[in-house]
Scaffold this active site. Structure first.
Site, PDB file in Angstrom:
ATOM      1  N   LYS A 258       0.901  -1.456  -0.024  1.00 49.88           N
ATOM      2  CA  LYS A 258      -0.007   0.204   0.059  1.00 49.88           C
ATOM      3  C   LYS A 258       0.875   1.280  -0.140  1.00 49.88           C
ATOM      4  O   LYS A 258       1.779   1.309   1.024  1.00 49.88           O
ATOM      5  CB  LYS A 258      -0.912  -0.165   1.145  1.00 49.88           C
ATOM      6  CG  LYS A 258      -1.661   1.390   1.346  1.00 49.88           C
ATOM      7  CD  LYS A 258      -2.480   1.213   2.533  1.00 49.88           C
ATOM      8  CE  LYS A 258      -2.903   2.822   3.138  1.00 49.88           C
ATOM      9  NZ  LYS A 258      -4.020   2.594   4.227  1.00 49.88           N
ATOM     10  N   ASP A 263      -2.574  10.353   3.497  1.00 48.94           N
ATOM     11  CA  ASP A 263      -3.924   9.640   3.647  1.00 48.94           C
ATOM     12  C   ASP A 263      -4.514  10.641   4.614  1.00 48.94           C
ATOM     13  O   ASP A 263      -4.652  10.634   5.954  1.00 48.94           O
ATOM     14  CB  ASP A 263      -3.923   8.397   4.328  1.00 48.94           C
ATOM     15  CG  ASP A 263      -5.274   7.930   4.489  1.00 48.94           C
ATOM     16  OD1 ASP A 263      -6.377   8.744   3.936  1.00 48.94           O
ATOM     17  OD2 ASP A 263      -5.589   6.949   5.348  1.00 48.94           O
ATOM     18  N   LYS A 270     -10.016  12.988   8.588  1.00 49.69           N
ATOM     19  CA  LYS A 270      -9.337  12.880   9.835  1.00 49.69           C
ATOM     20  C   LYS A 270      -9.056  13.863  10.532  1.00 49.69           C
ATOM     21  O   LYS A 270      -9.058  15.180  10.109  1.00 49.69           O
ATOM     22  CB  LYS A 270      -7.667  12.127   9.292  1.00 49.69           C
ATOM     23  CG  LYS A 270      -7.732  10.654   9.055  1.00 49.69           C
ATOM     24  CD  LYS A 270      -6.303  10.136   8.799  1.00 49.69           C
ATOM     25  CE  LYS A 270      -6.414   8.858   8.118  1.00 49.69           C
ATOM     26  NZ  LYS A 270      -6.831   7.745   8.977  1.00 49.69           N
ATOM     27  N   ASP A 281       1.763   6.226   5.513  1.00 47.05           N
ATOM     28  CA  ASP A 281       0.733   5.370   5.043  1.00 47.05           C
ATOM     29  C   ASP A 281       1.159   4.658   3.589  1.00 47.05           C
ATOM     30  O   ASP A 281       0.415   4.019   2.929  1.00 47.05           O
ATOM     31  CB  ASP A 281      -0.675   6.205   4.711  1.00 47.05           C
ATOM     32  CG  ASP A 281      -1.791   5.116   4.837  1.00 47.05           C
ATOM     33  OD1 ASP A 281      -1.695   4.271   5.446  1.00 47.05           O
ATOM     34  OD2 ASP A 281      -2.920   5.606   4.503  1.00 47.05           O
ATOM     35  N   ASP A 340     -12.059   7.192   4.394  1.00 45.95           N
ATOM     36  CA  ASP A 340     -10.706   6.929   4.956  1.00 45.95           C
ATOM     37  C   ASP A 340     -10.466   5.624   4.678  1.00 45.95           C
ATOM     38  O   ASP A 340      -9.383   4.969   5.307  1.00 45.95           O
ATOM     39  CB  ASP A 340     -11.032   7.502   6.460  1.00 45.95           C
ATOM     40  CG  ASP A 340      -9.619   7.696   7.113  1.00 45.95           C
ATOM     41  OD1 ASP A 340      -8.569   7.687   6.422  1.00 45.95           O
ATOM     42  OD2 ASP A 340      -9.665   8.018   8.497  1.00 45.95           O
ATOM     43  N   GLU A 342      -9.376   3.910   2.360  1.00 43.56           N
ATOM     44  CA  GLU A 342      -9.098   4.099   1.085  1.00 43.56           C
ATOM     45  C   GLU A 342      -8.088   3.034   0.627  1.00 43.56           C
ATOM     46  O   GLU A 342      -8.015   2.308  -0.337  1.00 43.56           O
ATOM     47  CB  GLU A 342      -8.592   5.246   0.831  1.00 43.56           C
ATOM     48  CG  GLU A 342      -6.924   5.523   1.299  1.00 43.56           C
ATOM     49  CD  GLU A 342      -6.572   5.322   2.643  1.00 43.56           C
ATOM     50  OE1 GLU A 342      -7.813   5.621   3.605  1.00 43.56           O
ATOM     51  OE2 GLU A 342      -5.559   4.984   3.010  1.00 43.56           O
ATOM     52  N   ARG A 344      -7.885  -0.303   1.156  1.00 38.77           N
ATOM     53  CA  ARG A 344      -8.305  -1.448   0.804  1.00 38.77           C
ATOM     54  C   ARG A 344      -8.935  -1.418  -0.718  1.00 38.77           C
ATOM     55  O   ARG A 344      -8.807  -2.359  -1.435  1.00 38.77           O
ATOM     56  CB  ARG A 344      -9.441  -2.141   1.801  1.00 38.77           C
ATOM     57  CG  ARG A 344     -10.485  -1.238   1.878  1.00 38.77           C
ATOM     58  CD  ARG A 344     -11.617  -1.434   3.152  1.00 38.77           C
ATOM     59  NE  ARG A 344     -10.917  -0.985   4.248  1.00 38.77           N
ATOM     60  CZ  ARG A 344     -11.434  -1.163   5.366  1.00 38.77           C
ATOM     61  NH1 ARG A 344     -12.726  -1.779   5.602  1.00 38.77           N
ATOM     62  NH2 ARG A 344     -10.922  -0.579   6.364  1.00 38.77           N
TER      63      ARG A 344
HETATM   64  N1  BES Z   1      -4.277   4.439   7.013  1.00 37.80           N
HETATM   65  C1  BES Z   1      -5.306   4.336   7.821  1.00 37.80           C
HETATM   66  C2  BES Z   1      -4.824   3.492   8.777  1.00 37.80           C
HETATM   67  C3  BES Z   1      -4.050   3.494  10.016  1.00 37.80           C
HETATM   68  C4  BES Z   1      -4.458   4.344  11.014  1.00 37.80           C
HETATM   69  C5  BES Z   1      -2.703   3.691   9.760  1.00 37.80           C
HETATM   70  C6  BES Z   1      -3.654   4.574  11.943  1.00 37.80           C
HETATM   71  C7  BES Z   1      -1.666   3.947  10.822  1.00 37.80           C
HETATM   72  C8  BES Z   1      -2.153   4.286  11.920  1.00 37.80           C
HETATM   73  C9  BES Z   1      -6.520   3.668   6.914  1.00 37.80           C
HETATM   74  O1  BES Z   1      -6.511   4.130   5.665  1.00 37.80           O
HETATM   75  C10 BES Z   1      -7.668   4.167   7.745  1.00 37.80           C
HETATM   76  O2  BES Z   1      -7.880   5.333   7.580  1.00 37.80           O
HETATM   77  N2  BES Z   1      -8.690   3.140   8.316  1.00 37.80           N
HETATM   78  C11 BES Z   1      -9.669   3.354   8.922  1.00 37.80           C
HETATM   79  C12 BES Z   1     -10.669   2.582   8.563  1.00 37.80           C
HETATM   80  C13 BES Z   1     -11.999   2.843   8.846  1.00 37.80           C
HETATM   81  C14 BES Z   1     -12.568   3.902   8.127  1.00 37.80           C
HETATM   82  C15 BES Z   1     -13.026   1.756   8.497  1.00 37.80           C
HETATM   83  C16 BES Z   1      -9.360   3.547  10.328  1.00 37.80           C
HETATM   84  O3  BES Z   1      -8.483   2.423  10.444  1.00 37.80           O
HETATM   85  O4  BES Z   1      -9.824   4.307  11.043  1.00 37.80           O
HETATM   86 ZN    ZN Z   2      -4.639   4.764   4.854  1.00 35.91          ZN
HETATM   87 MN    MN Z   3      -7.576   5.983   5.651  1.00 39.69          MN
END
Ligand code: BES
Ligand code: ZN
Ligand code: MN
Length: 489
Positions: A258, A263, A270, A281, A340, A342, A344
């Protein structure tokens, strides 16, 4: 500047260096091999151990003054109780490299009782990663305050035929990790999808790999609606990078990363607090590039394809939004619940694209879910997959590399979480079992043996870990390399 590594067949008391690092296990008596060194120090070493001022615990270190001859300074580094000797040695060497860098010495020598080829390999990798720093964007201190910069590390060892080869292997691994950390540490305005593609091209050119880079237009032709919806809000050209290292026979192993160079969360933006961390990210992508470089440098007799899906996730008037439905490369329709989620979406199309390489196995690495940090903290990689034997292979590779993973289930029961009212799937399953629903989402796009690594908790650290500074860890470069080595036989 890159650290110059060498081997010297010399006794620790006889090396004239600004710093001699000595790795010792927990609660040890003075090893006989250090008697001469101890004598040259007026027995300060023996007294320090006898007084238990230094006990050899993992990550413990103690500076001593040098004698009249030989090393000017001595650094004792603990190996701990030695349950994982390769990991302990790598870690001790990293601490030595880091202390040398902090101290401002131009060179250091490293000694440990174990002088096997595998010990030399891990010490070399440890010294390089320990000496790693990212200082491109900082001015040098004024001339009169400047210290020498660390240029050379010497591993002291006995006689061994394979020592030079082991050193070269360790250097290849260390440099792969250093490359991944460097890419990760670079700010998002410098490390763009374009820059990742440029870096991949450079690696491919140096090692004679085939490389293909798809931009927005090419991905539109490929009908990658899932990847492209994420890239809809950014003017930067998204990149799907495919590097092919072919030095073996049979189907390739495909590594996928990824590569979100930033992000923001997109329209589902966020919170501001800590958002700068989201330059990290792209740690999965960085690890794929670092591992591809190391695999090529190690000349492993295998076929490996490295895939990177890179873009940035930004809010804008053109950005995708909650409620949208997109058609993925595989043909499945996805309802966007949260922009967010994204990673996946990008990986779904890259994993679908991976089918064209007829993979023997695919391992992806992604900073995919905050939920993984809650489940496993900063210690273990979340491991998921559709093939138990490949999962075991990946877990074993993580043990060997000191980048341990822990398995989590992908039971069908969880599929409820990602059912959509209007489409085949939705991109967010909510907070409960967040890492599992994300992995189950990815599983919808694979038809080959596959393992997914959620590195959200392990790819970077918000605190100084002693053997690794605050920032990117380079995980899972070592795991990738060990996995491929395992396949090379
Ligand atoms: N890049 C983030 C995940 C992440 C969070 C990585 C903290 C490192 C530290 C990912 O894209 C994300 O935002 N995931 C969301 C998914 C949710 C919206 C279903 C998350 O984990 O909050
Ligand atoms: Zn992300
Ligand atoms: Mn995200």
């Amino acid at each position: 500047m890159a650290l110059r590594l060498s081997i010297r067949r010399a006794e620790p008391h006889s090396v004239d260096v600004p710093l001699l690092a000595v790795a010792l296990p927990k609660n040890t008596k003075l090893p006989a091999a250090l008697d001469a060194l101890d004598a040259s120090l007026g027995h300060a070493l023996g007294r320090t151990l006898a007084r238990r001022d230094f006990r050899g615990a993992r990550d413990e270190s103690l500076h001593l003054a040098g004698g009249d001859k030989g090393a000017q300074r001595i650094l004792l580094v603990g190996l701990g109780d030695g349950t994982d000797s390769a990991g302990a040695l790598r870690r001790a060497a990293a601490i030595a490299g880091r202390q040398a860098r902090k101290l401002g010495v131009g060179s250091l020598a490293f000694w440990s009782e174990n002088s096997s080829d595998s010990a030399i390999e891990v010490a070399a990798a440890g010294l390089i990663t320990g000496a790693w720093e990212y200082s491109d964007l900082k001015a040098l201190p004024p001339e009169d305050e400047r210290k020498p910069s660390l240029e050379e590390a010497i591993i002291l060892t006995g006689d061994s035929k394979g020592a030079e080869d082991a050193l070269a292997r360790g250097a290849a691994i260390g440099e792969g990790i250093a490359l991944a950390r460097r890419l990760a540490m670079m700010p998002g305005n410098l490390c763009t999808p374009d820059f990742l593609a440029y870096t991949a091209r450079d690696i491919a050119k140096r090692y004679g790999m085939k490389i293909t880079v798809l931009g927005r237009e090419e991905m539109e032709k490929e009908k990658m609606g899932s990847f492209l919806c994420v890239a809809q809000g950014t003017p930067q050209d998204p990149k799907l990078i495919a590097m092919e290292y072919r030095k073996g026979s049979g189907k390739p192993v495909v590594l996928v990363g990824k590569g979100l160079c930033f992000d923001s969360g997109g329209i589902s933006i966020k919170p501001a607090q800590g958002m700068e961390m989201m330059k990290f990210d792209m740690c999965g992508a960085a690890a794929v590039l670092g591992a591809m470089q190391a695999i090529a440098q190690l000349e492993l007799p295998v076929n490996v394809v490295g895939l990177v899906g890179s873009t940035t996730n930004m809010p804008s008037g053109t950005a995708f939004k909650p409620g949208d439905v997109v058609r993925s490369h595989l043909g499945k329709h996805i309802e966007i619940i949260n922009t967010d989620a994204e990673g996946r979406l990008v990986l779904a199309d890259v994993l679908s694209y991976a089918r064209k390489f007829s993979p023997a196995a695919v391992v992806d690495a992604a900073t995919l879910t905050g939920a993984c940090v809650i489940a496993l903290g900063h210690t273990a990689i979340g491991v998921f997959g559709n093939d138990d034997s490949v999962i075991q292979e990946v877990l074993a590779a993580g043990q060997r590399s000191g980048e341990p993973g822990w398995p989590l289930p992908l039971w069908d029961d969880y599929k409820e979480l990602i059912k959509s009212d209007v489409a085949d799937l939705k991109n967010s399953g909510g907070r409960a079992a967040g890492s599992i629903s994300a992995a189950l989402f990815l599983k919808e796009f694979v038809d080959y043996p596959w393992v997914h690594l959620d590195i959200a908790g392990t790819a970077y650290s918000e605190t100084d870990l002693g053997f690794i500074p605050k920032g990117p860890t380079g995980i899972p470069v070592g795991l990738f390399i060990e996995f491929i080595r395992g396949r090379a036989g």
